[in-house]
Motif scaffolding. Structure first.
Motif, PDB file in Angstrom:
ATOM      1  N   GLY A 110       0.792  -1.220   0.000  1.00 39.61           N
ATOM      2  CA  GLY A 110       0.000   0.000   0.000  1.00 39.61           C
ATOM      3  C   GLY A 110       0.826   1.272   0.000  1.00 39.61           C
ATOM      4  O   GLY A 110       0.310   2.354   0.261  1.00 39.61           O
ATOM      5  N   SER A 111       2.112   1.168  -0.311  1.00 36.29           N
ATOM      6  CA  SER A 111       3.010   2.331  -0.244  1.00 36.29           C
ATOM      7  C   SER A 111       3.176   3.035  -1.581  1.00 36.29           C
ATOM      8  O   SER A 111       4.254   3.500  -1.905  1.00 36.29           O
ATOM      9  N   GLY A 112       2.136   3.128  -2.356  1.00 36.59           N
ATOM     10  CA  GLY A 112       2.241   3.813  -3.644  1.00 36.59           C
ATOM     11  C   GLY A 112       2.144   2.840  -4.805  1.00 36.59           C
ATOM     12  O   GLY A 112       1.516   1.791  -4.690  1.00 36.59           O
ATOM     13  N   VAL A 113       2.780   3.215  -5.910  1.00 35.28           N
ATOM     14  CA  VAL A 113       2.709   2.405  -7.129  1.00 35.28           C
ATOM     15  C   VAL A 113       4.109   2.215  -7.703  1.00 35.28           C
ATOM     16  O   VAL A 113       5.029   2.971  -7.410  1.00 35.28           O
ATOM     17  N   THR A 114       4.221   1.186  -8.565  1.00 30.15           N
ATOM     18  CA  THR A 114       5.466   0.933  -9.280  1.00 30.15           C
ATOM     19  C   THR A 114       5.160   0.880 -10.765  1.00 30.15           C
ATOM     20  O   THR A 114       4.187   0.257 -11.180  1.00 30.15           O
ATOM     21  N   VAL A 115       6.002   1.571 -11.537  1.00 29.40           N
ATOM     22  CA  VAL A 115       5.907   1.499 -12.989  1.00 29.40           C
ATOM     23  C   VAL A 115       7.230   0.926 -13.487  1.00 29.40           C
ATOM     24  O   VAL A 115       8.295   1.427 -13.146  1.00 29.40           O
ATOM     25  N   THR A 116       7.145  -0.151 -14.250  1.00 29.65           N
ATOM     26  CA  THR A 116       8.334  -0.777 -14.825  1.00 29.65           C
ATOM     27  C   THR A 116       8.456  -0.305 -16.263  1.00 29.65           C
ATOM     28  O   THR A 116       7.561  -0.521 -17.078  1.00 29.65           O
ATOM     29  N   MET A 117       9.574   0.341 -16.558  1.00 30.98           N
ATOM     30  CA  MET A 117       9.795   0.938 -17.871  1.00 30.98           C
ATOM     31  C   MET A 117      10.601   0.001 -18.772  1.00 30.98           C
ATOM     32  O   MET A 117      11.251  -0.925 -18.302  1.00 30.98           O
ATOM     33  N   THR A 118      10.566   0.268 -20.070  1.00 33.03           N
ATOM     34  CA  THR A 118      11.240  -0.564 -21.057  1.00 33.03           C
ATOM     35  C   THR A 118      12.743  -0.372 -21.085  1.00 33.03           C
ATOM     36  O   THR A 118      13.470  -1.248 -21.536  1.00 33.03           O
ATOM     37  N   GLY A 119      13.228   0.766 -20.629  1.00 35.21           N
ATOM     38  CA  GLY A 119      14.661   1.067 -20.693  1.00 35.21           C
ATOM     39  C   GLY A 119      15.241   1.399 -19.335  1.00 35.21           C
ATOM     40  O   GLY A 119      14.558   1.345 -18.305  1.00 35.21           O
ATOM     41  N   ALA A 120      16.505   1.749 -19.356  1.00 37.62           N
ATOM     42  CA  ALA A 120      17.233   2.084 -18.135  1.00 37.62           C
ATOM     43  C   ALA A 120      16.616   3.297 -17.447  1.00 37.62           C
ATOM     44  O   ALA A 120      16.280   4.282 -18.102  1.00 37.62           O
ATOM     45  N   VAL A 121      16.486   3.200 -16.122  1.00 32.43           N
ATOM     46  CA  VAL A 121      15.887   4.302 -15.358  1.00 32.43           C
ATOM     47  C   VAL A 121      16.867   4.954 -14.389  1.00 32.43           C
ATOM     48  O   VAL A 121      16.649   6.087 -13.972  1.00 32.43           O
ATOM     49  N   THR A 153       7.468   4.440  -7.642  1.00 38.94           N
ATOM     50  CA  THR A 153       8.750   3.784  -7.859  1.00 38.94           C
ATOM     51  C   THR A 153       8.882   3.559  -9.353  1.00 38.94           C
ATOM     52  O   THR A 153       7.999   2.964  -9.976  1.00 38.94           O
ATOM     53  N   ILE A 154       9.979   4.054  -9.931  1.00 38.46           N
ATOM     54  CA  ILE A 154      10.243   3.844 -11.350  1.00 38.46           C
ATOM     55  C   ILE A 154      11.295   2.739 -11.443  1.00 38.46           C
ATOM     56  O   ILE A 154      12.406   2.885 -10.932  1.00 38.46           O
ATOM     57  N   ALA A 155      10.915   1.616 -12.077  1.00 35.69           N
ATOM     58  CA  ALA A 155      11.813   0.474 -12.214  1.00 35.69           C
ATOM     59  C   ALA A 155      12.136   0.253 -13.686  1.00 35.69           C
ATOM     60  O   ALA A 155      11.395   0.668 -14.574  1.00 35.69           O
ATOM     61  N   GLY A 156      13.240  -0.423 -13.923  1.00 29.73           N
ATOM     62  CA  GLY A 156      13.650  -0.749 -15.279  1.00 29.73           C
ATOM     63  C   GLY A 156      14.567  -1.949 -15.252  1.00 29.73           C
ATOM     64  O   GLY A 156      14.828  -2.518 -14.183  1.00 29.73           O
ATOM     65  N   PRO A 157      15.105  -2.340 -16.393  1.00 33.84           N
ATOM     66  CA  PRO A 157      15.987  -3.506 -16.432  1.00 33.84           C
ATOM     67  C   PRO A 157      17.283  -3.296 -15.638  1.00 33.84           C
ATOM     68  O   PRO A 157      17.955  -4.261 -15.286  1.00 33.84           O
ATOM     69  N   ASP A 158      17.612  -2.052 -15.324  1.00 37.18           N
ATOM     70  CA  ASP A 158      18.847  -1.754 -14.590  1.00 37.18           C
ATOM     71  C   ASP A 158      18.628  -1.545 -13.094  1.00 37.18           C
ATOM     72  O   ASP A 158      19.560  -1.246 -12.360  1.00 37.18           O
ATOM     73  N   GLY A 159      17.404  -1.674 -12.604  1.00 36.56           N
ATOM     74  CA  GLY A 159      17.122  -1.483 -11.185  1.00 36.56           C
ATOM     75  C   GLY A 159      15.934  -0.567 -10.976  1.00 36.56           C
ATOM     76  O   GLY A 159      15.139  -0.347 -11.896  1.00 36.56           O
ATOM     77  N   ALA A 160      15.831  -0.024  -9.783  1.00 36.02           N
ATOM     78  CA  ALA A 160      14.698   0.850  -9.447  1.00 36.02           C
ATOM     79  C   ALA A 160      15.186   2.101  -8.735  1.00 36.02           C
ATOM     80  O   ALA A 160      16.138   2.061  -7.964  1.00 36.02           O
ATOM     81  N   ARG A 161      14.512   3.194  -9.030  1.00 37.34           N
ATOM     82  CA  ARG A 161      14.778   4.455  -8.332  1.00 37.34           C
ATOM     83  C   ARG A 161      13.976   4.439  -7.027  1.00 37.34           C
ATOM     84  O   ARG A 161      12.916   3.820  -6.966  1.00 37.34           O
ATOM     85  N   PRO A 162      14.446   5.130  -6.010  1.00 47.37           N
ATOM     86  CA  PRO A 162      13.681   5.172  -4.746  1.00 47.37           C
ATOM     87  C   PRO A 162      12.292   5.779  -4.961  1.00 47.37           C
ATOM     88  O   PRO A 162      12.123   6.662  -5.801  1.00 47.37           O
TER      89      PRO A 162
END
Length: 169
Positions: A110-121, A153-162
Motif C-alpha cells: 500500500g506504499s504507492g505504485v510501481t511502474v516498470t519501464m522498457t529502458g534504463a531508469v 517507484t520507477i523500475a527498469g531492467p537496470d534497477g529501481a529508483r527510490p
C-alpha cells in the motif's frame, strides 16, 4: 497664505499618492496568450513537460472521450513535446521511447505504485524522473490506484529508483 498652504499640501499629497500607486512593484509585461478555447466536451490528459528547467503542466488534447490509461499517458510523455509545445519553449528530458513495459501496479504494502519501464531508469535526470512521477500521479488519480501524494517507484531492467511523490503536489 492659508489657502496657498492648503493647496500646496493638497498638491503634495496628490503627488505622493500618485507615486505610491505607480511604484507598487508590478512590472509591465507582454501579453501572455494561451491556446484557443476548447469546444464541446474537453478531452485531454495531463502531462508534465519542462519550462526553463521547471515542471510545467500541459493538457494534451486527445480524441478519446473515455479515460486514457496511465500507460498510454506515459507513452504520450515519452513522445516528447508536440510542435505547439516546442514553440512555447517546452522540452522534455524523458528519453524518447521510454514507456511502461507492463501495466502500472499498486505496491502490495500500500506504499504507492510501481511502474516498470522498457529502458534504463537509473541514469534518468531528476527532472525526467519528476516528469514521469507527476504525469503518472495525475493519470492514476481518477482510477483510484493512487493520488498525487502517492510515492511512485520507477523500475527498469537496470534497477529501481527510490519511491518519490510528485514534488509539486
Amino acid at each position: 497664505m492659508t489657502g496657498r498652504r492648503a493647496g500646496s499640501a493638497l498638491l503634495t499629497g496628490g503627488l505622493l499618492l500618485t507615486l505610491l500607486a505607480t511604484g507598487c512593484g508590478v512590472r509591465p509585461s507582454d501579453v501572455i496568450t494561451g491556446r484557443s478555447a476548447t469546444t464541446g466536451p474537453a478531452a485531454g490528459v495531463d502531462i508534465y513537460l519542462l519550462s526553463h528547467g521547471r515542471l510545467a503542466l500541459v493538457i494534451r488534447e486527445t480524441k478519446e472521450r473515455s479515460m486514457v490509461s496511465p500507460e498510454k499517458t506515459l507513452g504520450m510523455l515519452a513522445a516528447g513535446p508536440d510542435e505547439s509545445e516546442r514553440s512555447q519553449g517546452l522540452v522534455s528530458e524523458v528519453p524518447a521511447g521510454l514507456v511502461p513495459a507492463s501495466p502500472v501496479k499498486p505496491n502490495l504494502d500500500g506504499s504507492g505504485v510501481t511502474v516498470t519501464m522498457t529502458g534504463a531508469v537509473l541514469p534518468l535526470t531528476a527532472a525526467a524522473a519528476d516528469q514521469i512521477i507527476c504525469t503518472l500521479a495525475d493519470a492514476l488519480a481518477p482510477t483510484g490506484q493512487g493520488d498525487s501524494f502517492s510515492p511512485v517507484t520507477i523500475a527498469g531492467p537496470d534497477g529501481a529508483r527510490p519511491p518519490r511523490p510528485c514534488p509539486i503536489k
